[in-house]
Design a protein around this motif. Structure first.
Motif, short mmCIF file in Angstrom:
data_model
loop_
_atom_site.label_atom_id
_atom_site.label_comp_id
_atom_site.label_asym_id
_atom_site.label_seq_id
_atom_site.Cartn_x
_atom_site.Cartn_y
_atom_site.Cartn_z
N LYS A 139 0.83 -1.11 0.01
CA LYS A 139 0.23 0.17 0.09
C LYS A 139 0.95 1.36 0.05
CE LYS A 139 -0.81 2.07 3.94
NZ LYS A 139 0.28 2.43 4.67
N HIS A 169 0.15 -5.31 5.76
CA HIS A 169 0.67 -6.04 7.05
C HIS A 169 -0.11 -6.29 7.88
CE1 HIS A 169 1.69 -1.90 8.74
NE2 HIS A 169 2.09 -2.85 9.81
N TYR A 170 -1.22 -5.73 8.08
CA TYR A 170 -2.24 -5.89 9.24
C TYR A 170 -2.74 -7.38 9.09
CZ TYR A 170 -2.48 -2.08 12.26
OH TYR A 170 -1.93 -1.20 13.00
N LYS A 173 -0.58 -10.12 10.75
CA LYS A 173 -0.40 -9.88 12.32
C LYS A 173 -1.08 -11.08 12.84
CE LYS A 173 -0.22 -4.93 12.58
NZ LYS A 173 1.01 -4.51 13.28
N GLU A 207 -1.47 5.59 17.65
CA GLU A 207 -0.04 5.53 17.55
C GLU A 207 0.39 6.53 18.45
OE1 GLU A 207 1.76 4.28 13.75
OE2 GLU A 207 0.08 5.38 13.26
N ARG A 214 8.89 11.12 7.57
CA ARG A 214 8.12 10.87 6.41
C ARG A 214 7.12 12.02 6.06
NH1 ARG A 214 5.03 5.70 5.91
NH2 ARG A 214 4.14 6.45 7.79
N ASP A 226 -3.59 6.67 4.79
CA ASP A 226 -2.47 5.69 5.27
C ASP A 226 -3.19 4.78 6.17
OD1 ASP A 226 0.32 5.35 5.81
OD2 ASP A 226 -0.07 6.43 7.76
N HIS A 231 -5.69 -0.57 6.44
CA HIS A 231 -5.51 -1.25 7.73
C HIS A 231 -6.86 -1.36 8.75
CE1 HIS A 231 -1.30 -1.08 7.17
NE2 HIS A 231 -1.16 0.02 7.47
N GLN A 367 -2.66 -5.04 19.38
CA GLN A 367 -1.25 -4.67 19.71
C GLN A 367 -1.27 -3.49 20.63
OE1 GLN A 367 0.54 -3.92 16.08
NE2 GLN A 367 0.05 -1.89 16.04
C1 BG6 Z 1 2.11 2.02 8.02
C2 BG6 Z 1 1.59 3.43 7.96
O1 BG6 Z 1 1.25 1.12 6.91
O2 BG6 Z 1 1.49 1.36 9.17
C3 BG6 Z 1 2.40 4.01 9.10
O3 BG6 Z 1 2.20 3.95 6.77
C4 BG6 Z 1 1.97 3.51 10.48
O4 BG6 Z 1 2.08 5.42 9.24
C5 BG6 Z 1 2.21 1.94 10.26
O5 BG6 Z 1 2.74 3.98 11.43
C6 BG6 Z 1 1.44 1.18 11.57
O6 BG6 Z 1 1.96 -0.31 11.72
P1 BG6 Z 1 2.00 -1.15 12.94
O7 BG6 Z 1 2.25 -2.40 12.40
O8 BG6 Z 1 2.89 -0.42 13.61
O9 BG6 Z 1 0.69 -0.88 13.53
#
Ligand code: BG6
Length: 492
Positions: A139, A169-170, A173, A207, A214, A226, A231, A367
């Motif tokens: 993405k 990537h979610y 997990k 977060e 970035r 984003d 996600h 998480q």
């Molecule tokens: C990314 C975003 O896809 O996911 C970032 O671009 C974000 O902005 C990150 O910080 C969060 O990933 P995770 O695995 O730490 O929740």
């Protein structure tokens, strides 16, 4: 699926000198090596603009793995991994890369900014690599409906859908996959997983980090593109989907797409955007978004978004789905909170003593502190009827004595086996963009919030009774609002 070695094949990482490769891909490939999950025969070939030698790549890999691998670096494993490494500079062209590849089919990971996807796929085509490659992209898949369709068309001009692996990537997990097991492996929850028993569903990705280095990328992106469109929608579709007929990739993805299809495009009036200002995180002063490098001093890009969605399906009609995400919030915390309906009568509120008025909540901690808890009220010991909120809790760490593996390890393993289950299909991407399209076109105001808080208070109004159940423990007034709402509904 059982994890295993795949057939022999090479893995090409385009952009191996970049940030994603250093933080995620090299450590994940190394950990697959450690678990004997890379193919017996197969190299990891880096391709990038830097004029590196293979020894430069080995040194870079060593440092990246030492810094970011969840298991640290073991010399014997690294020696095995280092023997697989090879490097081709893009100055020599894709033909040089093609000449270096084995006969078998290969994996090409485009770990580059998305603007480079289409030109690179063209080069893969011309060099003949595309014919035997599967291609992984990350993405953002476009930045709105039109660009996502254009990207899908350009990819399909060269690659069939089975050869495209879109990573969110979610989906890699453990705790997101466990959501499927939790929902469809336990009969008791499925009975209550619907509008008859659930009043509100909240999904939050908070977060404490800011935009880090970035700023320029984020200016063009913002929280909705984003995190929300990908996600959050992935988690939403798993929480809300119907049971698939099997765990086959197409069966699962069909059900995910159905949820998004039933989800109305968001009403811009049901979206709150915010932007962090200077504040403190864990006692450390941090600057505001507009002071970050690469960010315009009058930027209106959102670093926070909260939205209320409607899913018009038999199961969910009338249940609000509240999604929120933000940077520089008080803590890092990704959770799903399911709020169940309250009891019809508050039997214990008129008999003296103190009372926690509380509907049952199921909290799925994606998480950190991965686990699941269910809250209910219990009688405090003593002569009076005093109630208190208590929890039943499952923690990954205490139950399994291991920390979950990194998402990228599982995802790379599945690509090596050509398993699409955890990857995003073209129609999922496009529907996700359609849902956020109204707010992308008409973004509305951006409300400032102080770093280290939970975001702009305007978001409260999105929830039923202005009450986010996931915020209860952080908001002392929340219990009063629940009492007032219960009293109000009793009067009606
Ligand atoms: C990314 C975003 O896809 O996911 C970032 O671009 C974000 O902005 C990150 O910080 C969060 O990933 P995770 O695995 O730490 O929740």
């Amino acid at each position: 699926m059982t994890l295993s070695r795949s057939d022999p094949q090479d893995i090409v990482v385009v952009g191996i000198t970049g940030d994603l490769a250093a933080r995620k891909l090299l450590p994940a490939l190394y950990n697959l090596e450690a678990e004997n999950l890379l193919p017996e025969r197969g190299r990891v070939i880096g391709y990038a603009t830097d004029p590196w030698t293979v020894d430069d790549l080995r040194e870079h890999a060593r440092q990246s793995i030492a810094a970011h691998s969840r298991t640290g670096l073991d010399e014997a494993v690294f020696a095995r991994f280092a023997r697989r490494l090879d490097y081709v500079s893009s100055a020599d062209g894709m033909e040089a890369l093609a000449a270096r590849l084995g006969e078998e089919s290969c994996v090409v990971y485009l770990a580059v900014p998305s603007s480079a996807f289409i030109p690179l796929v063209g080069q893969l085509d011309r060099s003949g690599i595309a014919k035997r490659a599967v291609v992984i992209i990350e993405k953002p898949f476009g930045h709105n409906v039109e660009s996502a369709r254009a990207l899908n068309d350009a990819l399909h001009a060269v690659l069939s859908e089975e050869r495209i692996f879109r990573i969110d990537h979610y989906m890699g997990k453990e705790t997101v996959q466990n959501l499927l097991v939790f929902r469809f492996g336990n009969a008791v929850f499925e009975r209550v997983w619907n509008r008859d028993c659930i009043t509100q569903v909240e999904i939050g990705v908070a977060e404490s980090l800011g935009v880090e280095q970035r700023g320029a990328f984020y200016e063009e992106t913002g929280a909705i593109r984003d995190i929300v469109q990908n996600h959050l929608f992935q988690v939403l579709s798993i929480v809300a989907m119907e049971p698939p007929v099997s765990f086959d990739a197409e069966a699962l993805r069909n059900e995910k797409v159905k949820v998004l299809t039933a989800c109305h495009p968001v009403d811009p009036a049901q979206v709150v955007r915010g932007q962090y200002t200077a504040g403190e995180i864990d006692g450390v002063p941090v600057r505001g978004y507009r002071e970050e490098p690469g960010v315009a001093p009058d930027s209106t890009t959102e670093t926070y978004a909260a939205l209320r969605l409607r899913i018009d399906s038999w199961r969910w009609a009338g249940v609000p789905f509240l999604l929120r995400t933000g940077k520089r919030l008080r803590a890092r915390e990704t959770r799903v909170t399911i709020a169940f309906k309250d009891v019809p009568l508050h039997l214990f509120s008129g008999s003296g003593g103190t009372h926690a008025v509380h509907s049952n909540h199921l909290v799925i901690r994606i998480q950190p502190d991965e686990g699941i808890s269910f809250s209910f009220i219990a009688k405090q010991p003593g002569p009076e009827i005093r109630t208190q909120k208590v929890h039943m809790d499952f923690g990954y760490g205490s139950s399994f004595k291991v920390s979950p593996p990194e998402a990228y390890e599982r995802l790379l393993h599945d690509v090596l086996h050509r398993d699409h289950t955890l990857f995003i299909r073209e129609d999922e991407v496009e529907r996700g963009w359609e849902i956020v399209d109204p707010v992308i076109r008409q973004p509305g105001p951006v409300h400032p919030y102080v770093s280290g808080n939970w975001g702009p208070s305007q978001a409260n109004a999105l929830a039923a009774g202005a009450h986010w159940h996931s915020m209860e423990d952080d908001d002392p007034a929340a219990a009063d609002r629940v009492v007032a709402a219960a009293a109000e509904s009793a009067r009606r």
